[in-house]
Design a protein around this motif. Structure first.
Motif, short mmCIF file in Angstrom:
data_model
loop_
_atom_site.label_atom_id
_atom_site.label_comp_id
_atom_site.label_asym_id
_atom_site.label_seq_id
_atom_site.Cartn_x
_atom_site.Cartn_y
_atom_site.Cartn_z
N THR A 184 0.87 -1.26 0.08
CA THR A 184 0.14 -0.12 -0.01
C THR A 184 0.82 1.28 -0.04
N GLN A 185 0.46 2.24 -0.85
CA GLN A 185 1.21 3.46 -1.06
C GLN A 185 0.59 4.52 -0.35
N LYS A 186 1.16 5.40 0.18
CA LYS A 186 0.75 6.69 1.03
C LYS A 186 1.31 7.87 0.24
N ILE A 187 0.54 8.68 -0.46
CA ILE A 187 1.23 9.85 -1.42
C ILE A 187 0.62 11.01 -0.69
N VAL A 188 1.62 12.13 -0.55
CA VAL A 188 1.13 13.34 0.37
C VAL A 188 1.62 14.47 -0.78
N ILE A 189 0.80 15.15 -1.39
CA ILE A 189 0.66 16.08 -2.26
C ILE A 189 0.46 17.62 -1.47
N GLU A 190 1.20 18.51 -1.62
CA GLU A 190 1.14 19.90 -0.99
C GLU A 190 0.55 20.79 -1.96
N LEU A 191 -0.53 21.54 -1.99
CA LEU A 191 -1.16 22.42 -2.86
C LEU A 191 -2.18 23.25 -2.19
N PRO A 192 -2.27 24.51 -2.83
CA PRO A 192 -3.20 25.44 -2.25
C PRO A 192 -4.68 25.07 -2.27
N LEU A 193 -5.33 25.01 -1.30
CA LEU A 193 -6.77 24.58 -1.47
C LEU A 193 -7.43 26.32 -1.09
N ALA B 278 -7.84 11.80 1.32
CA ALA B 278 -8.24 12.84 2.30
C ALA B 278 -7.53 14.17 2.14
N PHE B 279 -8.32 15.28 2.85
CA PHE B 279 -7.53 16.63 3.02
C PHE B 279 -6.79 16.73 4.03
N ASP C 223 -1.82 22.97 3.37
CA ASP C 223 -2.81 22.30 2.68
C ASP C 223 -2.12 21.11 2.15
N ARG C 224 -2.47 20.07 2.35
CA ARG C 224 -2.17 18.85 1.60
C ARG C 224 -3.19 17.73 1.45
N VAL C 225 -3.08 17.05 0.39
CA VAL C 225 -3.77 15.86 0.09
C VAL C 225 -3.03 14.55 0.43
N VAL C 226 -3.76 13.79 0.84
CA VAL C 226 -3.23 12.41 1.28
C VAL C 226 -3.93 11.25 0.44
N ILE C 227 -3.35 10.63 -0.15
CA ILE C 227 -3.87 9.55 -1.09
C ILE C 227 -3.24 8.11 -0.80
N LYS C 228 -4.13 7.08 -0.42
CA LYS C 228 -3.69 5.83 -0.41
C LYS C 228 -4.21 4.80 -1.14
N GLY C 229 -3.19 3.82 -1.71
CA GLY C 229 -3.63 2.67 -2.56
C GLY C 229 -2.71 1.79 -3.22
N GLU C 230 -2.98 1.21 -4.02
CA GLU C 230 -1.79 0.34 -4.53
C GLU C 230 -1.56 0.79 -6.08
#
Length: 77
Positions: free
Chosen positions: A2-11, A34-35, A41-48
Motif C-alpha cells: 500500500t502506498q501513501k502519497i502526500v501532495i502539497e497544494l493550495p486549497l 483525504a484533505f 494544505d495537503r492531500v493524502v492519497i492511499k492505494g496500490e
C-alpha cells in the motif's frame, strides 16, 4: 503493498477542492483520499500501484501550478 502519497497544494475554494477530489479519486489504484490542513494544505492519497508523478502532473495541469509531491511511503501489509 500500500502506498501513501502526500501532495502539497493550495486549497483556495470549494470549486478547486472538488476538482482535486475528482482527479485523485478517479486515478487507478486509489482506495482512500483525504484533505489535511495541519499547518499546510495537503492531500493524502492511499492505494496500490498508484503513479504519484502522474497525479501530481494532472493536478498541476488542471487545478494549480503549485502542486508539489511531498512524500511517497510504502507499507508492506
Amino acid at each position: 503493498m500500500t502506498q501513501k502519497i502526500v501532495i502539497e497544494l493550495p486549497l483556495n475554494c470549494a470549486k478547486c477542492e472538488k476538482k482535486i477530489m475528482a482527479i485523485c479519486t478517479t486515478a487507478d489504484g486509489v482506495t482512500a483520499f483525504a484533505f489535511e490542513r495541519e499547518g499546510r494544505d495537503r492531500v493524502v492519497i492511499k492505494g496500490e500501484d498508484i503513479d504519484p508523478a502522474r497525479i501530481t502532473e494532472c493536478l498541476r495541469e488542471k487545478v494549480t501550478k503549485h502542486a508539489r509531491l511531498v512524500s511517497v511511503a510504502i507499507d508492506d501489509d
